[in-house]
Design an enzyme around this catalytic site. Structure first.
Site, PDB file in Angstrom:
ATOM      1  CG  ASP A  30      -3.612  -8.843 -19.791  1.00  0.00           C
ATOM      2  OD1 ASP A  30      -3.916  -8.912 -18.582  1.00  0.00           O
ATOM      3  OD2 ASP A  30      -3.554  -7.760 -20.419  1.00  0.00           O
ATOM      4  NE  ARG A 144     -16.062 -13.496   0.547  1.00  0.00           N
ATOM      5  CZ  ARG A 144     -16.946 -14.445   0.832  1.00  0.00           C
ATOM      6  NH1 ARG A 144     -16.541 -15.687   1.014  1.00  0.00           N
ATOM      7  NH2 ARG A 144     -18.220 -14.150   0.933  1.00  0.00           N
ATOM      8  CE  LYS A 196     -14.725  -8.125  -3.516  1.00  0.00           C
ATOM      9  NZ  LYS A 196     -13.583  -8.571  -2.756  1.00  0.00           N
ATOM     10  CB  CYS A 250     -10.778  -4.031  -2.970  1.00  0.00           C
ATOM     11  SG  CYS A 250     -10.175  -5.213  -4.165  1.00  0.00           S
ATOM     12  CE1 TYR A 309      -4.328  -2.509  -0.559  1.00  0.00           C
ATOM     13  CE2 TYR A 309      -3.038  -2.693  -2.561  1.00  0.00           C
ATOM     14  CZ  TYR A 309      -3.911  -3.235  -1.652  1.00  0.00           C
ATOM     15  OH  TYR A 309      -4.370  -4.504  -1.829  1.00  0.00           O
ATOM     16  CE  LYS A 310      -2.440  -5.921   2.717  1.00  0.00           C
ATOM     17  NZ  LYS A 310      -1.578  -7.104   2.689  1.00  0.00           N
ATOM     18  NE  ARG A 317      -4.088  -1.886  -8.581  1.00  0.00           N
ATOM     19  CZ  ARG A 317      -4.725  -2.950  -9.013  1.00  0.00           C
ATOM     20  NH1 ARG A 317      -5.334  -2.927 -10.179  1.00  0.00           N
ATOM     21  NH2 ARG A 317      -4.775  -4.033  -8.289  1.00  0.00           N
TER      22      ARG A 317
HETATM   23  N1  NAD Z   1      -6.267  -6.643  -6.519  1.00  0.00           N
HETATM   24  C1  NAD Z   1      -6.995  -7.103  -5.521  1.00  0.00           C
HETATM   25  O1  NAD Z   1      -6.520  -7.194  -4.395  1.00  0.00           O
HETATM   26  C2  NAD Z   1      -8.419  -7.557  -5.728  1.00  0.00           C
HETATM   27  C3  NAD Z   1      -9.047  -8.349  -4.733  1.00  0.00           C
HETATM   28  C4  NAD Z   1     -10.346  -8.792  -4.952  1.00  0.00           C
HETATM   29  C5  NAD Z   1     -11.012  -8.429  -6.122  1.00  0.00           C
HETATM   30  N2  NAD Z   1     -10.388  -7.646  -7.050  1.00  0.00           N
HETATM   31  C6  NAD Z   1     -11.120  -7.303  -8.275  1.00  0.00           C
HETATM   32  O2  NAD Z   1     -10.601  -8.109  -9.333  1.00  0.00           O
HETATM   33  C7  NAD Z   1     -10.697  -7.394 -10.577  1.00  0.00           C
HETATM   34  C8  NAD Z   1      -9.339  -7.355 -11.242  1.00  0.00           C
HETATM   35  O3  NAD Z   1      -8.463  -6.621 -10.436  1.00  0.00           O
HETATM   36  P1  NAD Z   1      -6.884  -6.724 -10.555  1.00  0.00           P
HETATM   37  O4  NAD Z   1      -6.343  -6.104  -9.323  1.00  0.00           O
HETATM   38  O5  NAD Z   1      -6.481  -8.124 -10.921  1.00  0.00           O
HETATM   39  O6  NAD Z   1      -6.642  -5.775 -11.833  1.00  0.00           O
HETATM   40  P2  NAD Z   1      -5.280  -5.577 -12.637  1.00  0.00           P
HETATM   41  O7  NAD Z   1      -5.309  -4.210 -13.159  1.00  0.00           O
HETATM   42  O8  NAD Z   1      -4.127  -6.046 -11.808  1.00  0.00           O
HETATM   43  O9  NAD Z   1      -5.394  -6.606 -13.854  1.00  0.00           O
HETATM   44  C9  NAD Z   1      -6.345  -6.512 -14.857  1.00  0.00           C
HETATM   45  C10 NAD Z   1      -5.730  -7.050 -16.148  1.00  0.00           C
HETATM   46  O10 NAD Z   1      -6.782  -7.096 -17.121  1.00  0.00           O
HETATM   47  C11 NAD Z   1      -6.227  -6.756 -18.387  1.00  0.00           C
HETATM   48  N3  NAD Z   1      -7.335  -6.380 -19.252  1.00  0.00           N
HETATM   49  C12 NAD Z   1      -8.163  -5.308 -19.118  1.00  0.00           C
HETATM   50  N4  NAD Z   1      -9.111  -5.326 -20.077  1.00  0.00           N
HETATM   51  C13 NAD Z   1      -8.898  -6.433 -20.827  1.00  0.00           C
HETATM   52  C14 NAD Z   1      -9.531  -7.014 -21.945  1.00  0.00           C
HETATM   53  N5  NAD Z   1     -10.626  -6.455 -22.505  1.00  0.00           N
HETATM   54  N6  NAD Z   1      -9.030  -8.152 -22.467  1.00  0.00           N
HETATM   55  C15 NAD Z   1      -7.921  -8.733 -21.932  1.00  0.00           C
HETATM   56  N7  NAD Z   1      -7.279  -8.235 -20.878  1.00  0.00           N
HETATM   57  C16 NAD Z   1      -7.756  -7.104 -20.316  1.00  0.00           C
HETATM   58  C17 NAD Z   1      -5.223  -5.668 -18.063  1.00  0.00           C
HETATM   59  O11 NAD Z   1      -4.258  -5.541 -19.094  1.00  0.00           O
HETATM   60  C18 NAD Z   1      -4.640  -6.162 -16.735  1.00  0.00           C
HETATM   61  O12 NAD Z   1      -3.470  -6.940 -16.926  1.00  0.00           O
HETATM   62  C19 NAD Z   1     -11.252  -6.007 -10.225  1.00  0.00           C
HETATM   63  O13 NAD Z   1     -12.638  -6.001 -10.388  1.00  0.00           O
HETATM   64  C20 NAD Z   1     -10.922  -5.869  -8.747  1.00  0.00           C
HETATM   65  O14 NAD Z   1     -11.808  -4.986  -8.081  1.00  0.00           O
HETATM   66  C21 NAD Z   1      -9.110  -7.215  -6.888  1.00  0.00           C
END
Ligand code: NAD
Length: 402
Positions: A30, A144, A196, A250, A309-310, A317
């Site tokens: 990260d 998912r 998705k 999402c 949010y839940k 978020r």
């Molecule tokens: N959170 C959920 O419940 C959920 C469920 C299904 C799908 N998703 C999808 O999964 C994806 C990630 O979501 P999330 O909730 O884990 O996001 P998040 O914000 O919790 O985590 C993303 C991480 O990526 C890092 N990051 C961003 N750009 C970067 C880069 N260029 N290099 C290295 N690190 C980088 C950020 O610092 C952060 O820690 C999104 O597309 C989201 O829509 C999320």
């Protein structure tokens, strides 16, 4: 084989831990150095059932964390994918930046899996051109899982893998099969992207239907929960629960990708988004009605329970409570409600308290915005208070509902 998971957030971290604890050689990357330091030391970055045990197991199996991208065989990119507020299209900047960084370091033959949720065509338009003539294989493996039950769902959900060729698809499938017991369906990249986004859009539309019913039933003096309970006895009807709005990263985001890309073809999806986005305003109106009925003069005697949010997660978020607070700031900046959430330990909003009994003793009307187990399991704490339960989790008779 080395796997480099990029993005140690809500999705990337559990995925990396799950792979590592099942024997895969994983490095989690990260660009947030502080987060990486936390992972290298305490490991505690967000609340999720079973996560700290999984973390310990993955550490025993050798998972490493770094703020640097690694030379690996497979990359899994799990970075944020917000939407652009004006055009409603996906904002692919995080995915593009992460893929560029991967391409700077990876060898030919590497596989680049985008796990982030992306609108159909994002890989073709935004990632494929970065690769050019290089021999880097592309795949999409959307996630998912639901926060609150992530680890169970990582193992048992079925999942989709889109790839350009069968060899890449099989290699990526083998990687996920190291921990996933659900069916793994192989398809092409665009279909995986679309399916998705469609799943979350389906949820959004169905929640919007329940929310619209709530408004109709309130106006008509009916109990929406009773109506839904009876209607759901029909063998082919399954109406979801209404609520104070849709948050998270999402369901409240992904339908916009379709509206942004196909504005003339998406009146239903667009309307559903608007219905769900109108719910915090509707909750505001319900609070005003109850305040009038109970002679509560201003919002300083109102308490909002829950900021996330839940229920039972620490993710705030796009949360309905934050949306409601925005409305209140515009209308009653000088008399804001008290806010409490057992999962949010730091000060995030005005008038936030960190103790449930302080919160309850200073409010005449409690608005349950999130059905955290803490309150759900102790409904007696609300005795003697006016309560607006937007989540239908408290079953005493005098509770107000949406
Ligand atoms: N959170 C959920 O419940 C959920 C469920 C299904 C799908 N998703 C999808 O999964 C994806 C990630 O979501 P999330 O909730 O884990 O996001 P998040 O914000 O919790 O985590 C993303 C991480 O990526 C890092 N990051 C961003 N750009 C970067 C880069 N260029 N290099 C290295 N690190 C980088 C950020 O610092 C952060 O820690 C999104 O597309 C989201 O829509 C999320």
């Amino acid at each position: 084989m080395l796997v480099n998971v990029i993005g140690m957030g809500y999705i990337g971290l559990p995925t990396a831990l799950m792979m590592a604890s099942h024997g895969v050689n994983v490095i989690g990357t990260d660009y947030n150095k502080k987060l990486i330091e936390q992972l290298q030391t305490t490991g505690k970055v967000f609340e999720e059932k079973g996560l700290s045990e999984l973390f310990d197991e993955a550490r025993r199996k050798g998972i490493r964390f770094s703020d640097q991208y690694q030379k690996a065989d497979i990359y899994i990119v799990s970075v944020p994918t917000p939407y652009l507020k004006k055009s409603r299209k996906i904002d692919p900047k995080y995915v593009i930046a992460a893929c560029k960084s991967v391409l700077e370091i990876c060898a030919d033959g590497a596989i680049l899996v985008v796990e982030s949720t992306i609108s159909p065509g994002t890989i073709d338009h935004c990632v494929r051109p970065l690769i050019g003539e290089r021999r880097v294989h592309l795949a999409h493996a959307p996630e998912r899982i639901i926060p609150g039950n992530m680890l169970q769902e990582l193992i048992h959900n079925s999942r989709t893998i889109g790839a350009d060729d069968p060899e890449t698809a099989e290699t990526v499938k083998d990687l996920y099969a190291s921990f996933c017991k659900g069916e793994i369906v192989l398809t092409n990249i665009r279909t995986a992207e679309m399916s998705k986004v469609v799943e979350n859009t389906f949820r959004d539309i169905n929640i919007a239907f329940a929310n619209e019913l709530t408004k109709i039933c309130h106006e008509a003096g009916m109990d929406v929960y009773e109506v839904i309970r009876i209607a759901n006895r029909h063998p082919r009807v399954n109406i979801l629960n209404p609520g104070p709005g849709v948050g998270g990263h999402c369901i409240s985001v992904d339908p916009w990708f379709l509206v942004g890309d196909f504005p003339n073809l998406t009146p239903l999806i667009h309307a559903a988004r608007n219905v769900n986005d109108s719910m915090p305003e509707y909750v505001y109106k319900r609070i005003r009605e109850i305040m009038t009925e109970k002679d509560i003069e201003d919002f300083s005697r109102v308490g909002l329970y829950g900021l996330t949010y839940k229920e039972d997660v620490d993710d705030t978020r796009e949360s309905p409570t934050l949306q409601l607070l925005d409305i209140l700031r515009h209308k009653h900046a000088d008399k804001m409600p008290l806010v409490y959430d057992p999962f949010i330990k730091t000060d995030m909003v005005q008038n936030q308290v960190h103790n449930l009994s302080d919160f309850l003793s200073n409010t005449d009307l409690v608005v349950i915005m999130v059905g955290h187990s803490e309150l759900k399991n102790q409904p007696e704490l609300l005795n003697g208070k006016a309560v607006l339960d937007t989540r239908n989790v408290i079953f005493t008779e005098d509770v107000y509902r949406l």
